[in-house]
Scaffold this active site. Structure first.
Site, PDB file in Angstrom:
ATOM      1  N   GLN A  43       0.866  -1.182   0.000  1.00 53.49           N
ATOM      2  CA  GLN A  43       0.000   0.000   0.000  1.00 53.49           C
ATOM      3  C   GLN A  43       0.901   1.229   0.000  1.00 53.49           C
ATOM      4  O   GLN A  43       1.697   1.414   0.925  1.00 53.49           O
ATOM      5  CB  GLN A  43      -0.890   0.017   1.239  1.00 53.49           C
ATOM      6  CG  GLN A  43      -1.832   1.204   1.234  1.00 53.49           C
ATOM      7  CD  GLN A  43      -2.789   1.207   2.409  1.00 53.49           C
ATOM      8  OE1 GLN A  43      -2.365   1.284   3.547  1.00 53.49           O
ATOM      9  NE2 GLN A  43      -4.075   1.113   2.129  1.00 53.49           N
ATOM     10  N   TYR A  56      -6.440  10.874   3.764  1.00 53.85           N
ATOM     11  CA  TYR A  56      -5.009  11.017   3.513  1.00 53.85           C
ATOM     12  C   TYR A  56      -4.868  12.057   2.388  1.00 53.85           C
ATOM     13  O   TYR A  56      -5.849  12.651   1.954  1.00 53.85           O
ATOM     14  CB  TYR A  56      -4.390   9.667   3.104  1.00 53.85           C
ATOM     15  CG  TYR A  56      -4.120   8.713   4.248  1.00 53.85           C
ATOM     16  CD1 TYR A  56      -4.856   8.745   5.432  1.00 53.85           C
ATOM     17  CD2 TYR A  56      -3.106   7.765   4.160  1.00 53.85           C
ATOM     18  CE1 TYR A  56      -4.586   7.863   6.479  1.00 53.85           C
ATOM     19  CE2 TYR A  56      -2.832   6.876   5.200  1.00 53.85           C
ATOM     20  CZ  TYR A  56      -3.578   6.933   6.350  1.00 53.85           C
ATOM     21  OH  TYR A  56      -3.299   6.059   7.376  1.00 53.85           O
ATOM     22  N   ARG A  64      -9.806  -7.134   9.974  1.00 47.08           N
ATOM     23  CA  ARG A  64      -9.800  -7.571  11.370  1.00 47.08           C
ATOM     24  C   ARG A  64      -9.976  -9.079  11.545  1.00 47.08           C
ATOM     25  O   ARG A  64      -9.350  -9.679  12.431  1.00 47.08           O
ATOM     26  CB  ARG A  64     -10.908  -6.825  12.133  1.00 47.08           C
ATOM     27  CG  ARG A  64     -10.585  -5.371  12.364  1.00 47.08           C
ATOM     28  CD  ARG A  64     -11.806  -4.576  12.747  1.00 47.08           C
ATOM     29  NE  ARG A  64     -12.754  -4.471  11.632  1.00 47.08           N
ATOM     30  CZ  ARG A  64     -13.916  -3.854  11.696  1.00 47.08           C
ATOM     31  NH1 ARG A  64     -14.303  -3.295  12.836  1.00 47.08           N
ATOM     32  NH2 ARG A  64     -14.702  -3.781  10.645  1.00 47.08           N
TER      33      ARG A  64
HETATM   34  C1  LIG Z   1      -5.426  -2.296  13.281  1.00 44.97           C
HETATM   35  C2  LIG Z   1      -5.854  -1.766  11.953  1.00 44.97           C
HETATM   36  C3  LIG Z   1      -4.946  -1.048  11.170  1.00 44.97           C
HETATM   37  C4  LIG Z   1      -5.334  -0.567   9.909  1.00 44.97           C
HETATM   38  N1  LIG Z   1      -4.410   0.066   9.118  1.00 44.97           N
HETATM   39  C5  LIG Z   1      -4.762   0.458   7.866  1.00 44.97           C
HETATM   40  C6  LIG Z   1      -3.805   1.046   7.000  1.00 44.97           C
HETATM   41  O1  LIG Z   1      -2.628   1.191   7.333  1.00 44.97           O
HETATM   42  N2  LIG Z   1      -4.225   1.423   5.781  1.00 44.97           N
HETATM   43  C7  LIG Z   1      -5.521   1.271   5.372  1.00 44.97           C
HETATM   44  O2  LIG Z   1      -5.856   1.642   4.254  1.00 44.97           O
HETATM   45  N3  LIG Z   1      -6.441   0.716   6.165  1.00 44.97           N
HETATM   46  C8  LIG Z   1      -6.096   0.295   7.398  1.00 44.97           C
HETATM   47  N4  LIG Z   1      -7.027  -0.306   8.181  1.00 44.97           N
HETATM   48  C9  LIG Z   1      -8.396  -0.504   7.666  1.00 44.97           C
HETATM   49  C10 LIG Z   1      -8.553  -1.889   7.042  1.00 44.97           C
HETATM   50  O3  LIG Z   1      -7.784  -2.006   5.871  1.00 44.97           O
HETATM   51  C11 LIG Z   1     -10.017  -2.174   6.659  1.00 44.97           C
HETATM   52  O4  LIG Z   1     -10.362  -1.207   5.707  1.00 44.97           O
HETATM   53  C12 LIG Z   1     -10.975  -2.096   7.842  1.00 44.97           C
HETATM   54  O5  LIG Z   1     -10.455  -2.797   8.945  1.00 44.97           O
HETATM   55  C13 LIG Z   1     -12.348  -2.673   7.472  1.00 44.97           C
HETATM   56  O6  LIG Z   1     -12.224  -4.001   7.043  1.00 44.97           O
HETATM   57  P1  LIG Z   1     -12.584  -5.249   8.025  1.00 44.97           P
HETATM   58  O7  LIG Z   1     -14.022  -5.093   8.411  1.00 44.97           O
HETATM   59  O8  LIG Z   1     -12.342  -6.473   7.206  1.00 44.97           O
HETATM   60  O9  LIG Z   1     -11.695  -5.156   9.212  1.00 44.97           O
HETATM   61  C14 LIG Z   1      -6.666  -0.786   9.445  1.00 44.97           C
HETATM   62  C15 LIG Z   1      -7.554  -1.517  10.238  1.00 44.97           C
HETATM   63  C16 LIG Z   1      -7.177  -1.997  11.470  1.00 44.97           C
HETATM   64  C17 LIG Z   1      -8.162  -2.781  12.286  1.00 44.97           C
END
Ligand SMILES: Cc1cc2nc3c(=O)[nH]c(=O)nc-3n(C[C@H](O)[C@H](O)[C@H](O)COP(=O)(O)O)c2cc1C
Length: 407
Positions: free
Chosen positions: A105, A175, A355
């Site tokens: 990314q 961002y 997650r």
């Molecule tokens: C601990 C954590 C760190 C994350 N860091 C990023 C990141 O660095 N860049 C990004 O685009 N999204 C980040 N996200 C968002 C995830 O990519 C994702 O969009 C979000 O968790 C929703 O998806 P999920 O329901 O499958 O968790 C992060 C999410 C979590 C929980």
């Protein structure tokens, strides 16, 4: 009545992502790892990605490889430079050995960047106060925009050199590119402000520059993805109809092999992306006074809660599916086979999971072994207490993964 989902595509079937073939249609979404104390790859970072790779993902995503030192959200993140390439190459080799692909990314955090820990100026469409760094981001000059665009191209070239299969350009979460798209943040009066066409110039420009770099750099071809906000969930912010237009332009520009649809704002409304529990106390505990007091006092406003349900971004994403022809990666609350099947039946080409795979990196192997019975359920409770662990070492507080797993 037939209650079976109308499944057209098996989520575990092989799929083309631009020039790359993935062994299935499931991508580990970027979840910042907090395993790069010196802004370089560590064995810990390699292990963090090896686990979901061994656990069956088609592709894992390294979050977050900033395109410049000032583009990091914090000073301990990797930024793409020749010095980072040997470690990144070791990381990509390890993931390939597990049969998975790996994406980097890349992006510039703009007003979300912490200029205090980065020891470099943050940039924004206009001068902008970041309450976590207690510093102002500088209004980006035309030259700054040119430099950031070229830095994206450079990051893509380095990603190819390091053996990545894809780059994911960060156009979300307020961002830099996303803050330019936001009518609330972008109050510029020059050719980068005002109309959506002007506000979309940074997003389109960086994707074009990355595409151009990828097409011209060496023989090995990699995929180009963008992670774009559908909406940031803020009154006066990025509305879905504008974002749909931006996505159409990105499609017309021809720079992308797929688009991943996200939501929310790391600046103003993070829970709009996550839904579920708001970890205000746990988040505040990572900061010293007065910032921690500020977070506790304004926490319920900043961490405004939204109810969680499976595939919570799907309804909005379907509007994009209806209007776009390019492959779409559905994200947000995907944790089990039934939801993946629903996404495939709705015409999405890939799913991304954050997650659920953080909590259980081997979840997919277990789901696959169960085939279509759908009885494997995720242990993720969407308490979101993993979020504040990005300030120490990212992990799931329910299962302890990835640290509980054998290295
Ligand atoms: C601990 C954590 C760190 C994350 N860091 C990023 C990141 O660095 N860049 C990004 O685009 N999204 C980040 N996200 C968002 C995830 O990519 C994702 O969009 C979000 O968790 C929703 O998806 P999920 O329901 O499958 O968790 C992060 C999410 C979590 C929980």
């Amino acid at each position: 009545m037939n209650t079976q989902p109308n499944v057209f595509t098996d989520v575990f079937s092989e799929a083309k992502l631009g020039p790359v073939t993935l062994r299935n249609r499931i991508i580990k979404a970027a979840t910042f790892e907090a395993s790069t104390p010196n802004a370089l790859v560590t064995d810990d970072l390699i292990n963090y990605h090896r686990l979901p790779a061994a656990g069956g993902v088609g592709m894992t995503t390294v979050a977050y490889c900033a395109v410049s030192p000032g583009g990091r959200t914090d000073g301990w993140q990797i930024w793409m430079r020749p010095e980072a390439v040997p470690g990144l190459a070791k990381l990509t080799e390890t993931i390939h050995a597990e049969g998975a692909a790996i994406s980097a990314q890349i992006g510039h955090a703009g007003p979300v960047a912490n200029s205090r820990t980065n020891k470099a100026k943050a940039l924004a469409p206009v001068r902008f106060f970041n309450p976590l760094s207690m510093r102002f981001a500088k209004k980006a000059s035309i030259e700054d925009i040119r430099d950031v665009t070229e830095a994206h191209a450079n990051a893509a070239r380095l990603a190819i050199d390091a053996g990545f299969d894809a780059v994911e350009v960060h156009l979300g979460h307020n961002y830099l590119a996303s803050s330019f798209l936001s009518p609330l943040i972008n109050r510029r009066t020059d050719e980068f402000g005002g109309s959506l066409e002007n506000r979309a110039k940074v997003a389109r420009g960086v994707v074009r520059a990355v595409r151009d770099a990828v097409d011209k750099h060496g023989d090995r071809k990699i995929a180009v993805i963008a992670k774009l906000n559908m909406s940031d969930g803020i009154r006066g912010g990025i509305p879905i109809d504008e974002s749909l237009q931006t996505a159409k332009w990105l499609e017309e520009d021809g720079g992308l092999d797929a688009i991943e649809l996200t939501a929310g704002s790391s600046l103003v409304n993070p829970m709009y992306l996550f839904r579920g529990g708001a970890p205000v106390k746990e988040f505040a505990a990572n900061f010293k006074p007065p910032i921690s007091w500020g977070i506790r006092m304004s926490g319920n406003k900043f961490f405004r809660e939204y109810p969680y349900h499976e595939a919570y971004l799907m309804r909005d994403a379907e509007k994009f599916r209806a209007e776009l022809t390019m492959p779409i990666i559905l994200l947000g609350g995907i944790t089990n086979r039934e939801t993946m099947d629903r996404a495939m039946a709705a015409g999405f080409d890939f799913v991304a999971m954050g997650r659920a795979l953080l909590a259980e990196p081997d979840l997919l192997n277990r789901i696959k072994a169960e085939d279509e019975k759908g009885s494997v359920k995720s242990l993720c409770t969407h308490c979101n207490e993993c979020m504040p662990t990005i300030y120490s070492h990212t992990h799931c507080v329910v299962t302890g993964a990835p640290d509980t797993l054998v290295k």
